[in-house]
Motif scaffolding. Structure first.
Motif, PDB file in Angstrom:
ATOM      1  N   ASP A 140       0.835  -1.195   0.000  1.00 22.53           N
ATOM      2  CA  ASP A 140       0.000   0.000   0.000  1.00 22.53           C
ATOM      3  C   ASP A 140       0.875   1.252   0.000  1.00 22.53           C
ATOM      4  OD1 ASP A 140      -1.994   1.884   0.304  1.00 22.53           O
ATOM      5  OD2 ASP A 140      -2.454   1.370   2.379  1.00 22.53           O
ATOM      6  N   SER A 141       0.606   2.178  -0.912  1.00 25.21           N
ATOM      7  CA  SER A 141       1.394   3.408  -1.009  1.00 25.21           C
ATOM      8  C   SER A 141       0.772   4.594  -0.267  1.00 25.21           C
ATOM      9  CB  SER A 141       1.573   3.795  -2.486  1.00 25.21           C
ATOM     10  OG  SER A 141       2.530   2.970  -3.112  1.00 25.21           O
ATOM     11  N   CYS A 142      -0.285   4.364   0.515  1.00 23.55           N
ATOM     12  CA  CYS A 142      -1.010   5.477   1.122  1.00 23.55           C
ATOM     13  C   CYS A 142      -0.596   5.784   2.560  1.00 23.55           C
ATOM     14  CB  CYS A 142      -2.508   5.204   1.086  1.00 23.55           C
ATOM     15  SG  CYS A 142      -3.176   5.190  -0.591  1.00 23.55           S
ATOM     16  N   TRP A 143      -0.612   7.073   2.881  1.00 24.51           N
ATOM     17  CA  TRP A 143      -0.405   7.634   4.209  1.00 24.51           C
ATOM     18  C   TRP A 143       1.049   7.550   4.693  1.00 24.51           C
ATOM     19  CZ3 TRP A 143      -4.254  10.776   4.589  1.00 24.51           C
ATOM     20  CH2 TRP A 143      -5.502  10.417   4.056  1.00 24.51           C
ATOM     21  N   ASP A 144       1.281   7.231   5.951  1.00 24.49           N
ATOM     22  CA  ASP A 144       2.589   7.406   6.592  1.00 24.49           C
ATOM     23  C   ASP A 144       3.661   6.504   5.967  1.00 24.49           C
ATOM     24  OD1 ASP A 144       4.759   7.693   8.303  1.00 24.49           O
ATOM     25  OD2 ASP A 144       3.592   7.456  10.130  1.00 24.49           O
ATOM     26  N   PRO A 145       4.739   7.103   5.407  1.00 28.63           N
ATOM     27  CA  PRO A 145       5.781   6.297   4.770  1.00 28.63           C
ATOM     28  C   PRO A 145       6.818   5.734   5.740  1.00 28.63           C
ATOM     29  CG  PRO A 145       6.203   8.628   4.373  1.00 28.63           C
ATOM     30  CD  PRO A 145       4.939   8.558   5.178  1.00 28.63           C
ATOM     31  N   PHE A 146       6.587   5.889   7.046  1.00 25.26           N
ATOM     32  CA  PHE A 146       7.578   5.433   8.024  1.00 25.26           C
ATOM     33  C   PHE A 146       6.963   4.460   9.041  1.00 25.26           C
ATOM     34  CE2 PHE A 146       8.802   9.709   6.575  1.00 25.26           C
ATOM     35  CZ  PHE A 146      10.035   9.410   6.012  1.00 25.26           C
ATOM     36  N   PRO A 147       6.594   3.270   8.586  1.00 30.23           N
ATOM     37  CA  PRO A 147       5.976   2.285   9.484  1.00 30.23           C
ATOM     38  C   PRO A 147       6.978   1.740  10.493  1.00 30.23           C
ATOM     39  CG  PRO A 147       6.485   1.264   7.386  1.00 30.23           C
ATOM     40  CD  PRO A 147       6.778   2.727   7.223  1.00 30.23           C
ATOM     41  N   LYS A 148       6.492   1.458  11.705  1.00 33.23           N
ATOM     42  CA  LYS A 148       7.348   0.875  12.752  1.00 33.23           C
ATOM     43  C   LYS A 148       6.556  -0.191  13.489  1.00 33.23           C
ATOM     44  CE  LYS A 148      10.248   4.977  13.646  1.00 33.23           C
ATOM     45  NZ  LYS A 148       9.746   5.765  12.518  1.00 33.23           N
ATOM     46  N   PRO A 168       5.641  -1.302   1.148  1.00 32.78           N
ATOM     47  CA  PRO A 168       6.788  -1.079   2.027  1.00 32.78           C
ATOM     48  C   PRO A 168       6.958   0.401   2.335  1.00 32.78           C
ATOM     49  CG  PRO A 168       7.533  -1.381  -0.230  1.00 32.78           C
ATOM     50  CD  PRO A 168       6.041  -1.617  -0.237  1.00 32.78           C
ATOM     51  N   GLY A 169       7.627   0.695   3.442  1.00 34.62           N
ATOM     52  CA  GLY A 169       7.851   2.070   3.807  1.00 34.62           C
ATOM     53  C   GLY A 169       8.961   2.724   3.000  1.00 34.62           C
ATOM     54  N   PHE A 170       9.207   3.995   3.281  1.00 34.37           N
ATOM     55  CA  PHE A 170      10.206   4.811   2.605  1.00 34.37           C
ATOM     56  C   PHE A 170      11.558   4.107   2.523  1.00 34.37           C
ATOM     57  CE2 PHE A 170      13.607   7.892   2.560  1.00 34.37           C
ATOM     58  CZ  PHE A 170      13.161   9.017   1.879  1.00 34.37           C
ATOM     59  N   GLU A 171      12.036   3.618   3.671  1.00 38.14           N
ATOM     60  CA  GLU A 171      13.377   3.035   3.732  1.00 38.14           C
ATOM     61  C   GLU A 171      13.499   1.778   2.885  1.00 38.14           C
ATOM     62  OE1 GLU A 171      15.835   4.591   4.953  1.00 38.14           O
ATOM     63  OE2 GLU A 171      14.683   6.194   5.928  1.00 38.14           O
TER      64      GLU A 171
END
Length: 387
Positions: A140-148, A168-171
């Protein structure tokens, strides 16, 4: 001489065909010897239609239990809330819904693949009890790009999807050394449940080219789509390589769909790789019908995997009868008002809301199970019962 050349070309073509056939047979034998199923092809239109004809009319919601703010909180062991999931899926089944679109996350697999499988199995058992077959979303490309991983933050008061995270997130997206990990996730999850008839379908990537300009746009990966496009193609291949019995898809959500030529490259890929066509539409009834007619050119079954945003002019009473008319699956955003706070509109990222909006943006039920609008629930019941 001409006859001799023709004969030689024919012999050469025959040899090439035989060599290709031998190679394909060899690859199948190697897969079988390794205990792996042979990679399946994209379904033909006839295969897709045959599958769709066995499903009945598909109606459901994008589902997140009201006690979870995002995909991680839904499925991590410490916050996996089976009681709420069971109760809320029961409400969905009670109004005739037979599917749910449910988001997964690559970090859940990395954290504890065995435990993740077990919780998915539990979720599928609960859904099956209510005669609901979910469509799982892998990326999914939506919302917060920094999942933890770990405990998720509390909702920001009055803000739509204030804690939803990308996968996947930004990193991971910018780091190609992490792609083998993403491959393991796709092959692992799809392969584990490849023959499971409790699952309706796999949605490979939600809104892959969404750059979240109204929320996280300033911190997004520059040229994000350049990273996503090849990874999306690979992800379809990874999923197909484990021979799933369920169809694969990725939904168009914005742009000019007038013809194949007017599609963006990533949209062409989504159409080319999907066994069944899926799309999003948060506009009025006329626009909803227009989009359906535009996508009929691909002559494949259709599922609308996101619709119904009251503040944007998209209502059940407008879109759902049209979906039924064209036998298009209809999955609206949101079931129960909860920590995702999607009763608030998209503009809540820019505008302050201090109380519940009079007009809910998404969602059907309050936390106690009472409908936001009884007339909507009655309509859903009526349309699903008569199809």
């Amino acid at each position: 001489m001409k006859l001799l050349k023709t004969t030689l070309w024919a012999l050469a073509a025959l040899v090439l065909f035989q060599n290709c056939s031998k190679k394909a047979d060899s690859e199948k034998e190697e897969s079988a010897a390794a205990g792996q199923p042979a990679k399946r092809e994209i379904w033909t239109k006839e295969q897709a239609k045959q599958w769709y004809g066995q499903q009945g009319w598909l109606v459901g919601a994008d589902f997140l239990p009201s006690t979870a703010i995002n995909q991680l909180e839904m499925f991590q062991e410490a916050s996996f809330d089976t009681a709420t999931i069971n109760r809320e899926l029961g409400w969905a089944a009670g109004i005739g819904m037979n599917t749910m679109r449910v988001y997964l996350h690559d970090l859940l697999y990395e954290q504890d693949s065995t435990g993740f499988y077990k919780r998915l199995d539990v979720f599928l058992d609960i859904a099956a009890k209510h005669k609901i077959r979910p469509l799982f979303v892998l990326f999914d490309s939506c919302w917060d790009p920094f999942p933890k991983l770990g405990p998720q933050r509390a909702p920001k008061p009055g803000v739509h999807n204030s804690g939803w995270v990308q996968s996947p997130g930004f990193e991971a997206l910018k780091d190609s050394t992490q792609y083998p990990r993403l491959e393991k996730y796709v092959k692992g999850v799809v392969g584990k449940f490849a023959g499971d008839d409790r699952i309706l379908a796999w949605d490979i990537w939600n809104e892959p080219d969404n750059t979240n300009n109204s929320s996280y746009g300033k911190v997004e990966l520059p040229n994000k789509v350049d990273y996503v496009l090849p990874l999306l193609k690979s992800s379809f291949g990874w999923a197909r390589s484990v021979n799933p019995s369920q169809p694969l898809t990725s939904g168009l959500w914005a742009g000019d769909w007038t013809s194949y030529e007017t599609l963006k490259p990533i949209e062409k890929l989504m159409i080319d790789e999907s066994d069944v066509v899926s799309f999003h539409n948060y506009e009025n009834a006329a626009e909803f019908e227009k989009r359906i007619k535009q996508l009929q050119q691909y002559d494949r079954p259709m599922i609308c995997t996101e619709y119904m945003s009251r503040g944007n002019g998209s209502f059940f009473e407008g879109s759902l009868p049209i979906a039924r008319k064209y036998n298009v699956g209809a999955i609206n955003w949101g079931l129960v008002d909860g920590k995702s706070q999607t009763i608030y509109p998209w503009d809540s990222w820019k505008k302050t809301y201090t109380k519940e909006p009079e007009l809910w943006f998404h969602d059907i039920f309050r936390k106690d199970g009472t409908p936001y609008r009884q007339a909507e629930v009655d309509l859903i019941k009526e349309l699903t019962a008569s199809k």
